[in-house]
Design a protein around this motif. Structure first.
Motif, PDB file in Angstrom:
ATOM      1  N   ALA A   1       0.855  -1.193   0.000  1.00  0.00           N
ATOM      2  CA  ALA A   1       0.000   0.000   0.000  1.00  0.00           C
ATOM      3  C   ALA A   1       0.889   1.240   0.000  1.00  0.00           C
ATOM      4  CB  ALA A   1      -0.932  -0.005   1.214  1.00  0.00           C
ATOM      5  N   GLN A   2       0.245   2.377  -0.315  1.00  0.00           N
ATOM      6  CA  GLN A   2       0.934   3.653  -0.283  1.00  0.00           C
ATOM      7  C   GLN A   2       0.834   4.254   1.105  1.00  0.00           C
ATOM      8  OE1 GLN A   2       2.747   5.093  -2.688  1.00  0.00           O
ATOM      9  NE2 GLN A   2       2.355   3.296  -4.015  1.00  0.00           N
ATOM     10  N   PRO A   3       1.941   4.795   1.576  1.00  0.00           N
ATOM     11  CA  PRO A   3       1.907   5.395   2.918  1.00  0.00           C
ATOM     12  C   PRO A   3       1.018   6.634   2.935  1.00  0.00           C
ATOM     13  CG  PRO A   3       3.986   5.861   1.825  1.00  0.00           C
ATOM     14  CD  PRO A   3       3.287   4.902   0.949  1.00  0.00           C
ATOM     15  N   SER A   4       0.316   6.780   4.037  1.00  0.00           N
ATOM     16  CA  SER A   4      -0.576   7.933   4.186  1.00  0.00           C
ATOM     17  C   SER A   4       0.116   9.012   4.993  1.00  0.00           C
ATOM     18  CB  SER A   4      -1.868   7.491   4.885  1.00  0.00           C
ATOM     19  OG  SER A   4      -1.571   7.022   6.205  1.00  0.00           O
ATOM     20  N   ASP A   5      -0.531  10.186   4.993  1.00  0.00           N
ATOM     21  CA  ASP A   5       0.006  11.301   5.785  1.00  0.00           C
ATOM     22  C   ASP A   5      -0.010  10.966   7.272  1.00  0.00           C
ATOM     23  OD1 ASP A   5       0.333  12.657   3.436  1.00  0.00           O
ATOM     24  OD2 ASP A   5      -1.583  13.745   3.606  1.00  0.00           O
ATOM     25  N   THR A   6      -0.999  10.200   7.661  1.00  0.00           N
ATOM     26  CA  THR A   6      -1.076   9.820   9.079  1.00  0.00           C
ATOM     27  C   THR A   6       0.132   8.984   9.476  1.00  0.00           C
ATOM     28  OG1 THR A   6      -3.497   9.795   8.938  1.00  0.00           O
ATOM     29  CG2 THR A   6      -2.485   8.668  10.812  1.00  0.00           C
ATOM     30  N   LEU A   7       0.501   8.057   8.598  1.00  0.00           N
ATOM     31  CA  LEU A   7       1.663   7.235   8.888  1.00  0.00           C
ATOM     32  C   LEU A   7       2.924   8.090   8.945  1.00  0.00           C
ATOM     33  CD1 LEU A   7       2.985   4.461   9.279  1.00  0.00           C
ATOM     34  CD2 LEU A   7       3.078   4.246   6.782  1.00  0.00           C
ATOM     35  N   THR A   8       3.020   9.064   8.005  1.00  0.00           N
ATOM     36  CA  THR A   8       4.201   9.952   7.989  1.00  0.00           C
ATOM     37  C   THR A   8       4.283  10.741   9.277  1.00  0.00           C
ATOM     38  OG1 THR A   8       4.077  10.104   5.577  1.00  0.00           O
ATOM     39  CG2 THR A   8       5.357  11.791   6.719  1.00  0.00           C
ATOM     40  N   GLN A   9       3.164  11.255   9.722  1.00  0.00           N
ATOM     41  CA  GLN A   9       3.159  12.026  10.967  1.00  0.00           C
ATOM     42  C   GLN A   9       3.521  11.140  12.164  1.00  0.00           C
ATOM     43  OE1 GLN A   9      -0.732  13.804  11.159  1.00  0.00           O
ATOM     44  NE2 GLN A   9      -0.395  15.110   9.338  1.00  0.00           N
ATOM     45  N   SER A  10       3.035   9.930  12.142  1.00  0.00           N
ATOM     46  CA  SER A  10       3.349   9.018  13.252  1.00  0.00           C
ATOM     47  C   SER A  10       4.835   8.706  13.283  1.00  0.00           C
ATOM     48  CB  SER A  10       2.541   7.723  13.117  1.00  0.00           C
ATOM     49  OG  SER A  10       1.161   7.979  13.179  1.00  0.00           O
ATOM     50  N   LEU A  11       5.437   8.538  12.103  1.00  0.00           N
ATOM     51  CA  LEU A  11       6.872   8.278  12.061  1.00  0.00           C
ATOM     52  C   LEU A  11       7.660   9.463  12.583  1.00  0.00           C
ATOM     53  CD1 LEU A  11       7.177   6.436   8.626  1.00  0.00           C
ATOM     54  CD2 LEU A  11       7.343   5.428  10.909  1.00  0.00           C
ATOM     55  N   GLU A  12       7.261  10.680  12.241  1.00  0.00           N
ATOM     56  CA  GLU A  12       7.935  11.873  12.745  1.00  0.00           C
ATOM     57  C   GLU A  12       7.807  11.970  14.258  1.00  0.00           C
ATOM     58  OE1 GLU A  12       6.227  15.044  10.548  1.00  0.00           O
ATOM     59  OE2 GLU A  12       7.394  14.670   8.725  1.00  0.00           O
ATOM     60  N   GLN A  13       6.612  11.581  14.783  1.00  0.00           N
ATOM     61  CA  GLN A  13       6.458  11.597  16.243  1.00  0.00           C
ATOM     62  C   GLN A  13       7.370  10.542  16.895  1.00  0.00           C
ATOM     63  OE1 GLN A  13       2.340  11.059  17.188  1.00  0.00           O
ATOM     64  NE2 GLN A  13       1.671  12.911  16.135  1.00  0.00           N
ATOM     65  N   MET A  14       7.528   9.392  16.235  1.00  0.00           N
ATOM     66  CA  MET A  14       8.347   8.328  16.803  1.00  0.00           C
ATOM     67  C   MET A  14       9.817   8.748  16.846  1.00  0.00           C
ATOM     68  SD  MET A  14       8.583   4.329  15.744  1.00  0.00           S
ATOM     69  CE  MET A  14       6.975   4.024  16.489  1.00  0.00           C
ATOM     70  N   ILE A  15      10.268   9.560  15.842  1.00  0.00           N
ATOM     71  CA  ILE A  15      11.660  10.023  15.844  1.00  0.00           C
ATOM     72  C   ILE A  15      11.948  10.841  17.090  1.00  0.00           C
ATOM     73  CG2 ILE A  15      13.317  11.497  14.628  1.00  0.00           C
ATOM     74  CD1 ILE A  15      11.976  10.649  12.022  1.00  0.00           C
ATOM     75  N   SER A  16      10.945  11.608  17.504  1.00  0.00           N
ATOM     76  CA  SER A  16      11.125  12.421  18.709  1.00  0.00           C
ATOM     77  C   SER A  16      10.883  11.629  19.996  1.00  0.00           C
ATOM     78  CB  SER A  16      10.161  13.628  18.668  1.00  0.00           C
ATOM     79  OG  SER A  16       8.816  13.182  18.606  1.00  0.00           O
ATOM     80  N   ALA A  17      10.378  10.411  19.892  1.00  0.00           N
ATOM     81  CA  ALA A  17      10.136   9.551  21.062  1.00  0.00           C
ATOM     82  C   ALA A  17      10.748   8.183  20.789  1.00  0.00           C
ATOM     83  CB  ALA A  17       8.636   9.409  21.339  1.00  0.00           C
ATOM     84  N   PRO A  18      12.042   8.079  20.959  1.00  0.00           N
ATOM     85  CA  PRO A  18      12.766   6.864  20.538  1.00  0.00           C
ATOM     86  C   PRO A  18      12.345   5.598  21.298  1.00  0.00           C
ATOM     87  CG  PRO A  18      14.184   8.306  21.821  1.00  0.00           C
ATOM     88  CD  PRO A  18      12.939   9.081  21.580  1.00  0.00           C
ATOM     89  N   ARG A  19      11.688   5.687  22.464  1.00  0.00           N
ATOM     90  CA  ARG A  19      11.299   4.496  23.239  1.00  0.00           C
ATOM     91  C   ARG A  19      10.015   3.827  22.708  1.00  0.00           C
ATOM     92  NH1 ARG A  19      12.370   5.973  29.623  1.00  0.00           N
ATOM     93  NH2 ARG A  19      14.615   6.339  29.417  1.00  0.00           N
ATOM     94  N   GLN A  20       9.348   4.501  21.823  1.00  0.00           N
ATOM     95  CA  GLN A  20       8.125   3.929  21.269  1.00  0.00           C
ATOM     96  C   GLN A  20       8.454   3.146  20.001  1.00  0.00           C
ATOM     97  OE1 GLN A  20       5.558   7.261  20.752  1.00  0.00           O
ATOM     98  NE2 GLN A  20       5.078   7.449  22.945  1.00  0.00           N
ATOM     99  N   HIS A  21       7.812   1.984  19.872  1.00  0.00           N
ATOM    100  CA  HIS A  21       8.141   1.081  18.773  1.00  0.00           C
ATOM    101  C   HIS A  21       6.945   0.723  17.896  1.00  0.00           C
ATOM    102  CE1 HIS A  21      12.045   0.414  20.687  1.00  0.00           C
ATOM    103  NE2 HIS A  21      11.405   0.202  21.835  1.00  0.00           N
ATOM    104  N   TYR A  22       5.720   0.868  18.412  1.00  0.00           N
ATOM    105  CA  TYR A  22       4.548   0.436  17.660  1.00  0.00           C
ATOM    106  C   TYR A  22       3.831   1.630  17.040  1.00  0.00           C
ATOM    107  CZ  TYR A  22       5.144  -3.959  20.182  1.00  0.00           C
ATOM    108  OH  TYR A  22       5.652  -5.127  20.693  1.00  0.00           O
ATOM    109  N   ILE A  23       3.440   1.436  15.803  1.00  0.00           N
ATOM    110  CA  ILE A  23       2.656   2.454  15.094  1.00  0.00           C
ATOM    111  C   ILE A  23       1.427   1.768  14.508  1.00  0.00           C
ATOM    112  CG2 ILE A  23       2.564   4.015  13.119  1.00  0.00           C
ATOM    113  CD1 ILE A  23       5.490   4.574  13.479  1.00  0.00           C
ATOM    114  N   ALA A  24       0.241   2.271  14.824  1.00  0.00           N
ATOM    115  CA  ALA A  24      -1.014   1.782  14.255  1.00  0.00           C
ATOM    116  C   ALA A  24      -1.557   2.858  13.335  1.00  0.00           C
ATOM    117  CB  ALA A  24      -2.012   1.468  15.367  1.00  0.00           C
TER     118      ALA A  24
END
Length: 595
Positions: free
Chosen positions: A124-147
């Motif tokens: 599938a093609q990545p959505s903006d929501t997924l992109t935003q979640s990845l950016e949030q994860m970069i700032s929170a390195p202890r988090q590993h799961y993205i839904a």
């Protein structure tokens, strides 16, 4: 306790023992069932906890592998050179080849400020929501799961430096991840035999459940396992033990892992155990019943034999067999009863001998006076006959007196023979009871006891007073009743009357003897018809009423005391006619011809 009054000992013992076996078996079945269920629940709970540990270990291994792959990619000079271009299209094109080399489900690159430059994802093609979640994860390195978009990823972020990590320049971030789907969760189920489901935002994003059960489970949402403990849930009629763990500390949003353990295999095992226990219980009841029947026979059969012996002895059978086997107590009881029975028989024989001697003594005492009187008369008159000075008339009178004495003695002996049932034999033939009564009254008038007594005779049907009778014995019975009545009137002042009434009925004839005496004494009424019973008579053997009763019994009738009062005492003799009223005329004609 009256409920068991009519129950046999064997049936009661067998019933009680069977009830005990069934109760113990049923109780054992319930206890085993409860223990097995508790053990199964404990095992299932332990399996659930083991499943969570298994998932955590698998995730830890996959995450370590993912982190190691990211570290390898971050050290690639080619990737560092690509990031130094700072050109997004160039970086996006170069990221594709790097993603294919990595082989992950998710691959992305971000600049040094944490902005995602490119994202590649399988299927599938990545959505903006997924992109935003990845950016949030970069700032929170202890988090590993993205839904995101109904999908769940386990993601690893690795900084990319030009030079070493301490003194080098940060070029950006390498993002790698793999999708947690049915295949990944299947590793948990394969290892522990459980089902698992991830909830994100109250919805299932990954599970190993069938679609119908997944839909039903998703509808329950957060109310599945309150408090995060192990609980029993039901899905489409199937029972599960459920346990969940909160992964919110490792995810950007609400994330829960629910592990389900089916009760179906355990229920089947419990059912098999129940069937086995039930089968064993039925076998125990059957075997126990057979053993109890055998045991009850061993215990109760001698008791029943002893009870039959006691009952038979009570009915007059002293030779009934007593039990020779059985328990010690039964044998002691049987021996005690045998001794008691022997003592009772010995005492009974002694009592019979004593009664026999007493009866002989009483009979001798009663009969001796009359026999002596008759023998004295015979002896005296015989002595007078030896004289040669007597006329023919005097000799005839003396012979008549001797004949009267002999007849009296014979009468007395015949009475004794009738009472002993070993002498007289009854010969019944058609006869007139009225004529028999008249003869008895005629004989009575010559007896000293009848002197001064007026005797009346009444008959309601002279022609019909016919029956099959032994004329001699019936005359004797009537004579004794009349003589007894005359003797009763001797102590009466005033009129001395005796009335004989004859009533003819269809099947019987009733003879009632009424006297004007003082009545029968109260103390002898219960034994009035027994031999040698009299009430202060100066003469007589006490056999008159007894003889009358015996004769009446032989004629199918009875002698009863109807009334006893001063001035009126009534005895009634009843006899069977033995032919119907239509034969009376024929019998009367036959009797008239004989007379």
């Amino acid at each position: 306790m009256s409920v068991f009054r009519n129950v046999r000992t064997r049936a009661l013992l067998v019933s009680v023992l069977i009830a005990v076996v069934m109760t113990v078996t049923g109780g054992s079945l319930l206890i085993v069932r409860d223990r097995v269920r508790r053990h199964v629940e404990a095992d299932l709970s332990a399996d659930l906890q083991h499943s969570l540990v298994t998932f955590e270990n698998l995730q830890r291994l996959r995450r370590e592998s993912l982190t190691h792959e990211n570290a390898v990619l971050a050290d690639q000079p080619r990737l560092k050179a690509l990031m130094t271009t700072n050109d997004k299209p160039t970086i996006a094109d170069g990221a594709v080849s790097m993603w294919k080399v990595a082989g992950s489900d998710l691959f992305g690159l971000a600049d040094s400020r944490g902005r995602v430059l490119t994202v590649n994802m399988q299927g599938a093609q990545p959505s903006d929501t997924l992109t935003q979640s990845l950016e949030q994860m970069i700032s929170a390195p202890r988090q590993h799961y993205i839904a995101s978009d109904g999908r769940l990823f386990d993601v690893s972020v690795r900084p990319l430096y030009f030079g070493d990590e301490i003194q080098g320049t940060l070029l950006g971030y390498v993002i790698s991840g793999y999708r947690i789907d049915t295949d990944v969760l299947g590793l948990i189920g394969h290892a522990s035999g459980d089902d698992a489901a991830f909830f994100a935002g109250g919805k299932i994003v990954a599970s190993t459940l069938p679609a119908t059960l997944e839909k039903e489970l998703s509808a329950r949402g957060s109310s599945l396992v309150p408090g995060g403990q192990i609980a029993e849930v039901s899905l489409s009629g199937r029972k599960y033990l459920a346990m969940e763990t909160d992964l919110a500390g490792e995810a950007l949003s609400d994330l829960r892992l629910v592990v389900l353990k089916s009760f179906e295999p355990a229920d089947q095992a419990i059912q098999e155990i129940n069937q086995l226990v039930l089968l064993l219980g039925v076998g125990a009841v059957v075997l126990g019943s057979l053993l109890m029947i055998v045991l009850s026979r061993i215990v109760t059969q001698p008791l029943e034999t002893l009870a039959q012996g006691v009952q038979a002895f009570g009915l007059g059978d002293p030779a009934h067999r007593l039990p020779e086997n059985g328990t010690r107590e039964v044998q002691e009881l049987s021996n005690a009863f045998a001794r008691m029975r022997g003592e009772i028989q010995a005492n009974h024989r002694a009592l019979l001998d004593a009664e026999r001697l007493a009866t002989i003594g009483s009979m001798a005492s009663s009969v001796s006076h009359d026999l002596r009187h008759y023998l004295a008369a015979v002896f005296a008159n015989a002595e007078f006959l030896s004289s040669s000075n007597l006329t023919a008339r005097e000799r005839g009178e003396l012979l008549n007196d001797i004949q009267i004495a002999v007849d009296g003695a014979t009468e007395l002996l015949d009475s004794l023979l009738i009472l002993s049932k070993g002498g007289a034999v009854f010969h019944r033939e058609p006869g007139s009871v009225l004529r028999i009564a008249e003869k008895a009254i005629s004989l009575l008038r010559s007896h000293p006891e009848a002197e001064g007594v007026t005797v009346h005779l009444d008959c309601d049907d002279e022609a019909g007073a016919c029956a099959l009778v032994d004329a001699k014995q019936m005359q004797r019975a009537i004579y004794n009743l009349l003589l007894n009545a005359c003797q009763s009137t001797r102590s009466t002042e005033g009129r001395r009357e005796v009335t004989l009434s004859i009533k003819v009925k269809e099947e019987t004839i009733e003879l009632s003897v009424t006297d004007s005496g003082p009545g029968v004494a109260e103390h002898i009424r219960g034994s009035l018809f027994q031999p040698f019973v009299s009430n202060g008579k100066q003469s007589g053997t006490g056999l008159g009423l007894t003889l009358a009763g015996a004769v009446a019994k032989e004629h199918g009738g009875t002698v009863t005391l109807v009334r006893s009062a001063p001035g009126e005492t009534i005895f009634k003799l009843t006899l069977q006619r033995e032919f119907s009223g239509r034969d009376v005329k024929v019998a009367s004609e036959h009797i008239s011809q004989r007379m």
